[in-house]
Design an enzyme around this catalytic site. Structure first.
Site, PDB file in Angstrom:
ATOM      1  N   HIS A  62      39.343 -11.077  16.132  1.00 13.51           N
ATOM      2  CA  HIS A  62      39.374 -10.739  14.702  1.00 13.51           C
ATOM      3  C   HIS A  62      39.566  -9.239  14.473  1.00 13.51           C
ATOM      4  O   HIS A  62      40.277  -8.831  13.558  1.00 13.51           O
ATOM      5  CB  HIS A  62      38.111 -11.266  14.008  1.00 13.51           C
ATOM      6  CG  HIS A  62      38.079 -12.764  13.976  1.00 13.51           C
ATOM      7  ND1 HIS A  62      37.010 -13.509  14.408  1.00 13.51           N
ATOM      8  CD2 HIS A  62      39.044 -13.658  13.614  1.00 13.51           C
ATOM      9  CE1 HIS A  62      37.308 -14.803  14.285  1.00 13.51           C
ATOM     10  NE2 HIS A  62      38.524 -14.907  13.817  1.00 13.51           N
ATOM     11  N   ASP A 137      49.431 -24.558   1.970  1.00 14.86           N
ATOM     12  CA  ASP A 137      50.282 -24.249   3.111  1.00 14.86           C
ATOM     13  C   ASP A 137      50.746 -22.789   2.980  1.00 14.86           C
ATOM     14  O   ASP A 137      51.315 -22.410   1.947  1.00 14.86           O
ATOM     15  CB  ASP A 137      51.481 -25.207   3.101  1.00 14.86           C
ATOM     16  CG  ASP A 137      52.288 -25.114   4.389  1.00 14.86           C
ATOM     17  OD1 ASP A 137      52.309 -24.039   5.014  1.00 14.86           O
ATOM     18  OD2 ASP A 137      52.890 -26.121   4.768  1.00 14.86           O
ATOM     19  N   GLY A 138      50.503 -22.006   4.017  1.00 14.72           N
ATOM     20  CA  GLY A 138      50.863 -20.596   3.986  1.00 14.72           C
ATOM     21  C   GLY A 138      52.354 -20.375   3.815  1.00 14.72           C
ATOM     22  O   GLY A 138      52.788 -19.355   3.268  1.00 14.72           O
ATOM     23  N   ASP A 155      47.159 -15.584  11.179  1.00 17.76           N
ATOM     24  CA  ASP A 155      46.039 -15.989  12.038  1.00 17.76           C
ATOM     25  C   ASP A 155      46.121 -17.509  12.190  1.00 17.76           C
ATOM     26  O   ASP A 155      45.334 -18.255  11.612  1.00 17.76           O
ATOM     27  CB  ASP A 155      44.741 -15.550  11.338  1.00 17.76           C
ATOM     28  CG  ASP A 155      43.503 -15.844  12.149  1.00 17.76           C
ATOM     29  OD1 ASP A 155      43.617 -16.418  13.241  1.00 17.76           O
ATOM     30  OD2 ASP A 155      42.403 -15.517  11.656  1.00 17.76           O
ATOM     31  N   ASP A 158      47.875 -22.780  17.365  1.00 23.11           N
ATOM     32  CA  ASP A 158      49.058 -22.829  18.234  1.00 23.11           C
ATOM     33  C   ASP A 158      50.205 -23.513  17.479  1.00 23.11           C
ATOM     34  O   ASP A 158      49.952 -24.244  16.516  1.00 23.11           O
ATOM     35  CB  ASP A 158      48.744 -23.654  19.501  1.00 23.11           C
ATOM     36  CG  ASP A 158      47.590 -23.051  20.299  1.00 23.11           C
ATOM     37  OD1 ASP A 158      47.301 -21.855  20.106  1.00 23.11           O
ATOM     38  OD2 ASP A 158      46.987 -23.784  21.095  1.00 23.11           O
TER      39      ASP A 158
END
Ligand code: SAM
Length: 276
Positions: A62, A137-138, A155, A158
């Protein structure tokens, strides 16, 4: 009877931890979510059988995903974190007084709720008044936010399931548009031992869009191979430079900032810097 959890990190390798208690384990709309109490790493957040973060080593990831850009950008007022529902990256971003707003766009509300319940030291900043938490949803959010952000931090999990698009060239192009004219992107880009092709591809994709592209490394014990990479795309500021604004951290410092960009030869090769 002892209970052991194994993450199958590759087809041929696993990491195994002694589990003291399974705090939760259920299927969300997007993934299988578990929080395990482990003897070695404390509480561990696991999504689809992959460790996301643990109480003992979360500070490395982080701090290193957040502070490089937060120190390289002279005035990071508006920050977006894509993914990162545990809140650890937002916690680091909020250590800077310059930050006026930090937006978290996490696709899976269950990750946010489980982190608030079981990982309060990681998720503690999500209730800060400067934080705007969006469950979405980004990819869609970035498309709809032109010229809005100084820093964007990806961030992500996978590249499987909903995270596949977070490694696509189109997404990086949308991030470029979502950044202000001097903005900066940092994306987590997996292990240089086990994910060589992904690192090469992401570096090339970001490199075709941003004038400056750099890769840096950090040591994270619970991630596959223990060595992790992050890729920066910058519109103008040199990512290796830091403002040297004092910040309270356990891993990051100004020498680590500069040193993180010193790549071993096999990693230089991945990013086409062989011999430099
Ligand atoms: N530090 C971690 C790692 O590298 O393993 C990542 C942690 S964070 C929990 C990753 C988050 O990304 C997950 O909670 C997942 O739900 C979220 N995510 C995956 N795809 C997404 C998308 N398209 N938009 C927003 N969030 C997404």
């Amino acid at each position: 009877m002892e209970l052991w959890y194994t993450e199958k990190q590759t087809n041929n390798l696993g990491m195994t931890c002694l589990v003291q208690e399974t705090l939760c384990n259920f299927k969300t709309e997007f993934q299988q979510l578990a929080v395990l109490e482990t003897a070695q790493f404390g509480k561990m957040l696991v999504l689809d059988g992959t460790v996301q973060t643990t109480e003992r080593d979360e500070f490395v990831y982080h701090e290193m995903i957040a502070h490089i850009a937060m120190q390289a950008h002279p005035n990071p007022k508006k920050v977006l974190v894509v993914g990162g529902g545990d809140g650890g990256t937002i916690r680091e971003v909020l250590k800077y007084a310059a930050v006026e707003s930090a937006t978290l766009v996490e696709i899976d509300e269950a990750v946010i709720e489980a982190s608030k319940k079981f990982l309060p030291k990681i998720s503690c900043a999500l209730s800060d008044p400067r934080v705007n938490v969006l469950v979405a949803d980004g990819i869609g959010h970035v498309k709809l936010s032109p010229g809005k952000y100084d820093v964007i931090l990806v961030d992500s999990t996978d590249p499987v399931g909903p995270a596949i698009g977070l490694f696509a060239e189109e997404f990086y192009a949308d991030i470029f548009k979502a950044l202000k004219k001097d903005g900066m992107l940092v994306a987590q880009t997996e292990s240089p031992f086990f994910n060589c092709e992904l690192i090469e591809n992401v570096y090339a994709r970001i490199g075709r869009i941003f004038p400056l592209t750099k890769l840096y490394l950090a040591s994270i014990p619970t991630y596959p191979s223990g060595l992790w990479s992050f890729t920066v795309g910058s519109k103008c500021y040199e990512p290796e430079n830091c403002r040297q604004e004092p910040v309270n951290t356990k891993y990051y410092n100004f020498a680590v900032h500069r040193g993180a960009f010193c790549l071993p030869n096999f990693v230089k090769e991945l990013v086409g810097e062989k011999g430099k």
